[in-house]
Write a protein that holds these residues in place. Structure first.
Motif, PDB file in Angstrom:
ATOM      1  N   ARG A 196       0.840  -1.187   0.000  1.00  0.00           N
ATOM      2  CA  ARG A 196       0.000   0.000   0.000  1.00  0.00           C
ATOM      3  C   ARG A 196       0.879   1.242   0.000  1.00  0.00           C
ATOM      4  O   ARG A 196       1.870   1.318   0.739  1.00  0.00           O
ATOM      5  CB  ARG A 196      -0.934   0.005   1.216  1.00  0.00           C
ATOM      6  CG  ARG A 196      -2.037  -1.052   1.128  1.00  0.00           C
ATOM      7  CD  ARG A 196      -2.664  -1.316   2.484  1.00  0.00           C
ATOM      8  NE  ARG A 196      -3.299  -0.127   3.041  1.00  0.00           N
ATOM      9  CZ  ARG A 196      -4.564   0.231   2.800  1.00  0.00           C
ATOM     10  NH1 ARG A 196      -5.327  -0.494   1.996  1.00  0.00           N
ATOM     11  NH2 ARG A 196      -5.082   1.295   3.361  1.00  0.00           N
ATOM     12  N   ILE A 197       0.509   2.221  -0.820  1.00  0.00           N
ATOM     13  CA  ILE A 197       1.245   3.475  -0.932  1.00  0.00           C
ATOM     14  C   ILE A 197       0.315   4.600  -0.470  1.00  0.00           C
ATOM     15  O   ILE A 197      -0.720   4.860  -1.095  1.00  0.00           O
ATOM     16  CB  ILE A 197       1.702   3.744  -2.380  1.00  0.00           C
ATOM     17  CG1 ILE A 197       2.554   2.587  -2.906  1.00  0.00           C
ATOM     18  CG2 ILE A 197       2.476   5.055  -2.466  1.00  0.00           C
ATOM     19  CD1 ILE A 197       2.887   2.701  -4.384  1.00  0.00           C
ATOM     20  N   ARG A 198       0.664   5.242   0.616  1.00  0.00           N
ATOM     21  CA  ARG A 198      -0.134   6.359   1.127  1.00  0.00           C
ATOM     22  C   ARG A 198       0.534   7.675   0.743  1.00  0.00           C
ATOM     23  O   ARG A 198       1.726   7.879   1.005  1.00  0.00           O
ATOM     24  CB  ARG A 198      -0.285   6.275   2.646  1.00  0.00           C
ATOM     25  CG  ARG A 198      -1.134   7.406   3.242  1.00  0.00           C
ATOM     26  CD  ARG A 198      -1.230   7.284   4.735  1.00  0.00           C
ATOM     27  NE  ARG A 198      -2.033   8.361   5.309  1.00  0.00           N
ATOM     28  CZ  ARG A 198      -1.685   9.053   6.396  1.00  0.00           C
ATOM     29  NH1 ARG A 198      -0.566   8.770   7.040  1.00  0.00           N
ATOM     30  NH2 ARG A 198      -2.479  10.016   6.866  1.00  0.00           N
ATOM     31  N   VAL A 199      -0.217   8.564   0.123  1.00  0.00           N
ATOM     32  CA  VAL A 199       0.286   9.868  -0.317  1.00  0.00           C
ATOM     33  C   VAL A 199      -0.357  10.943   0.543  1.00  0.00           C
ATOM     34  O   VAL A 199      -1.590  11.069   0.576  1.00  0.00           O
ATOM     35  CB  VAL A 199      -0.027  10.117  -1.801  1.00  0.00           C
ATOM     36  CG1 VAL A 199       0.544  11.472  -2.240  1.00  0.00           C
ATOM     37  CG2 VAL A 199       0.521   8.990  -2.669  1.00  0.00           C
ATOM     38  N   VAL A 200       0.466  11.702   1.244  1.00  0.00           N
ATOM     39  CA  VAL A 200      -0.017  12.815   2.069  1.00  0.00           C
ATOM     40  C   VAL A 200       0.470  14.114   1.430  1.00  0.00           C
ATOM     41  O   VAL A 200       1.675  14.338   1.293  1.00  0.00           O
ATOM     42  CB  VAL A 200       0.492  12.717   3.519  1.00  0.00           C
ATOM     43  CG1 VAL A 200      -0.042  13.890   4.345  1.00  0.00           C
ATOM     44  CG2 VAL A 200       0.093  11.387   4.142  1.00  0.00           C
ATOM     45  N   ALA A 201      -0.467  14.965   1.026  1.00  0.00           N
ATOM     46  CA  ALA A 201      -0.117  16.247   0.413  1.00  0.00           C
ATOM     47  C   ALA A 201      -0.027  17.305   1.504  1.00  0.00           C
ATOM     48  O   ALA A 201      -0.939  17.465   2.308  1.00  0.00           O
ATOM     49  CB  ALA A 201      -1.170  16.640  -0.615  1.00  0.00           C
ATOM     50  N   ARG A 202       1.100  18.036   1.494  1.00  0.00           N
ATOM     51  CA  ARG A 202       1.290  19.134   2.436  1.00  0.00           C
ATOM     52  C   ARG A 202       1.572  20.400   1.626  1.00  0.00           C
ATOM     53  O   ARG A 202       2.487  20.424   0.800  1.00  0.00           O
ATOM     54  CB  ARG A 202       2.429  18.838   3.418  1.00  0.00           C
ATOM     55  CG  ARG A 202       2.137  17.649   4.343  1.00  0.00           C
ATOM     56  CD  ARG A 202       3.170  17.550   5.456  1.00  0.00           C
ATOM     57  NE  ARG A 202       3.238  18.744   6.288  1.00  0.00           N
ATOM     58  CZ  ARG A 202       2.405  19.020   7.291  1.00  0.00           C
ATOM     59  NH1 ARG A 202       1.410  18.190   7.591  1.00  0.00           N
ATOM     60  NH2 ARG A 202       2.562  20.127   7.999  1.00  0.00           N
ATOM     61  N   GLY A 203       0.763  21.435   1.883  1.00  0.00           N
ATOM     62  CA  GLY A 203       0.876  22.638   1.079  1.00  0.00           C
ATOM     63  C   GLY A 203       0.862  23.903   1.910  1.00  0.00           C
ATOM     64  O   GLY A 203       0.486  23.905   3.094  1.00  0.00           O
ATOM     65  N   LEU A 204       1.268  24.983   1.255  1.00  0.00           N
ATOM     66  CA  LEU A 204       1.308  26.303   1.892  1.00  0.00           C
ATOM     67  C   LEU A 204      -0.108  26.843   2.036  1.00  0.00           C
ATOM     68  O   LEU A 204      -0.822  26.991   1.045  1.00  0.00           O
ATOM     69  CB  LEU A 204       2.163  27.251   1.050  1.00  0.00           C
ATOM     70  CG  LEU A 204       2.327  28.678   1.565  1.00  0.00           C
ATOM     71  CD1 LEU A 204       3.121  28.682   2.869  1.00  0.00           C
ATOM     72  CD2 LEU A 204       3.029  29.531   0.510  1.00  0.00           C
ATOM     73  N   SER A 205      -0.513  27.139   3.262  1.00  0.00           N
ATOM     74  CA  SER A 205      -1.840  27.663   3.527  1.00  0.00           C
ATOM     75  C   SER A 205      -1.856  29.173   3.350  1.00  0.00           C
ATOM     76  O   SER A 205      -1.036  29.887   3.939  1.00  0.00           O
ATOM     77  CB  SER A 205      -2.281  27.306   4.955  1.00  0.00           C
ATOM     78  OG  SER A 205      -3.451  28.012   5.312  1.00  0.00           O
ATOM     79  N   ALA A 206      -2.803  29.668   2.556  1.00  0.00           N
ATOM     80  CA  ALA A 206      -2.949  31.111   2.368  1.00  0.00           C
ATOM     81  C   ALA A 206      -3.428  31.782   3.647  1.00  0.00           C
ATOM     82  O   ALA A 206      -3.184  32.976   3.868  1.00  0.00           O
ATOM     83  CB  ALA A 206      -3.924  31.389   1.225  1.00  0.00           C
ATOM     84  N   ASP A 207      -4.094  31.029   4.504  1.00  0.00           N
ATOM     85  CA  ASP A 207      -4.642  31.596   5.746  1.00  0.00           C
ATOM     86  C   ASP A 207      -3.586  31.741   6.834  1.00  0.00           C
ATOM     87  O   ASP A 207      -3.542  32.764   7.526  1.00  0.00           O
ATOM     88  CB  ASP A 207      -5.790  30.717   6.255  1.00  0.00           C
ATOM     89  CG  ASP A 207      -6.971  30.690   5.304  1.00  0.00           C
ATOM     90  OD1 ASP A 207      -7.203  31.712   4.638  1.00  0.00           O
ATOM     91  OD2 ASP A 207      -7.647  29.640   5.226  1.00  0.00           O
ATOM     92  N   THR A 208      -2.761  30.723   6.978  1.00  0.00           N
ATOM     93  CA  THR A 208      -1.795  30.732   8.089  1.00  0.00           C
ATOM     94  C   THR A 208      -0.370  31.032   7.653  1.00  0.00           C
ATOM     95  O   THR A 208       0.466  31.385   8.488  1.00  0.00           O
ATOM     96  CB  THR A 208      -1.807  29.376   8.810  1.00  0.00           C
ATOM     97  OG1 THR A 208      -1.322  28.362   7.906  1.00  0.00           O
ATOM     98  CG2 THR A 208      -3.219  28.996   9.244  1.00  0.00           C
ATOM     99  N   GLY A 209      -0.068  30.889   6.346  1.00  0.00           N
ATOM    100  CA  GLY A 209       1.302  31.071   5.879  1.00  0.00           C
ATOM    101  C   GLY A 209       2.214  29.920   6.259  1.00  0.00           C
ATOM    102  O   GLY A 209       3.429  30.024   6.112  1.00  0.00           O
ATOM    103  N   ARG A 210       1.618  28.826   6.736  1.00  0.00           N
ATOM    104  CA  ARG A 210       2.388  27.649   7.124  1.00  0.00           C
ATOM    105  C   ARG A 210       2.019  26.473   6.238  1.00  0.00           C
ATOM    106  O   ARG A 210       0.983  26.483   5.576  1.00  0.00           O
ATOM    107  CB  ARG A 210       2.133  27.300   8.598  1.00  0.00           C
ATOM    108  CG  ARG A 210       2.561  28.356   9.597  1.00  0.00           C
ATOM    109  CD  ARG A 210       2.526  27.799  11.009  1.00  0.00           C
ATOM    110  NE  ARG A 210       1.178  27.429  11.402  1.00  0.00           N
ATOM    111  CZ  ARG A 210       0.333  28.227  12.020  1.00  0.00           C
ATOM    112  NH1 ARG A 210       0.689  29.474  12.302  1.00  0.00           N
ATOM    113  NH2 ARG A 210      -0.875  27.813  12.359  1.00  0.00           N
TER     114      ARG A 210
END
Length: 297
Positions: A268-282
């Protein structure tokens, strides 16, 4: 056993250092790229790239894949600056780089065969593509689609020699219980980018992968979160792309993102996307999904 974790990021487009261009570049494709950088360079911010790199480091992946476009003009000064940046990501044995079209913009004045980045391209003393790197349960196969092209083109090409060697590598992996992951700058799936930006011999690569088993293909170039697939011998092969690692985000392209990809012993391959939040800047988790890789024959 915990899953093996691979971080995928792409297209950092590091800011050109002072002296990156000289007067001899005024008559080359570098001039066009410099004009484009003046127009679009504000879309790529070092602070965003640093925040992404810090987020990757906090999650402590086992390996990092970077799918190209570290530079903008492929000048020697940029290569040196990019080498310094690569060193901040981790040991060269823990980071795999697949060069992009901007890293091979023109031949003149560019380091031969990406030599300054040799330790991040593969495990052999000489630069050779594809490069096979076995890491934990992964067989990472690093392709190079970067090649100089005519003005106004951002296309890529593998060439017959790379395709032949890829066949040999995949044949050698037959019967081994390893996840086979391809890294390449240009997307091999049709329709992800326009024709002037496409992989010229994508059809030949797809024909090869329709016969030889591969579990996942990672690419950059599109500056988008791209999810596509190409035919494989046991079903569709997932093809994943990420936005630029330094993108602020706006009308043209989405903000920076990276993928944490977990490979489990149950295929099984789990893909977790992490992106820059426009609301928090994190950087925050945007979502995740699971791919089921075919069982090895």
């Amino acid at each position: 056993m915990p899953p093996y974790r691979l971080a995928h990021l792409s297209d950092p487009h590091l800011p050109p250092p002072a002296g990156a261009l000289g007067w001899r570049d005024l008559g080359s494709k570098r001039l066009l790229s410099a004009i484009a950088w003046r127009r679009k360079g504000s879309e790529h911010q070092p602070s965003v790239l640093q925040a992404l790199a810090d987020d990757v480091a906090r999650h402590a992946p086992d390996h990092i894949a970077v799918t190209g476009d570290l530079t903008n003009f492929s000048s020697s000064a940029e290569y040196a600056a990019a080498r310094t940046w690569l060193q901040t990501l981790g040991a060269a044995a823990d980071v795999t780089l697949s060069p992009g079209n901007h890293d091979a913009l023109v031949r003149a004045g560019a380091p031969s065969t990406f030599e300054p980045w040799r330790e991040w391209l593969g495990d052999t003393p000489q630069v050779a593509f594809p490069a096979l790197r076995e890491r934990g349960p992964l067989a990472l196969i690093n392709l190079c689609s970067a090649t100089p092209t005519a003005p106004w083109l951002a296309s890529g090409r593998l060439g017959e020699a790379q395709l032949e060697r890829l066949t040999q590598i995949l044949t050698s992996l037959a019967g081994r219980d390893l996840y086979r992951v391809l890294t390449i700058h240009h997307p091999p799936a049709a329709g992800v980018v326009s024709g002037r930006k496409a992989l010229e011999d994508a059809g030949a690569l797809r024909a090869l992968l329709a016969v030889h088993e591969v579990d996942l293909v990672l690419h950059g170039h599109a500056h988008e979160a791209a999810v596509s697939a190409i035919p494989g011998p046991q079903g569709p092969i997932p093809v994943l792309g990420v936005p630029s690692a330094s993108a602020v985000g706006g009308r043209r392209h989405p903000p920076a993102r990276w993928h944490s990809i977990e490979f489990s012993s149950d295929r099984r391959i789990r893909v977790v996307a992490r992106g820059l939040s426009a609301d928090t800047g994190r950087f925050e988790a945007l979502g995740d999904y699971v791919l089921q890789a075919p069982q090895r024959r």
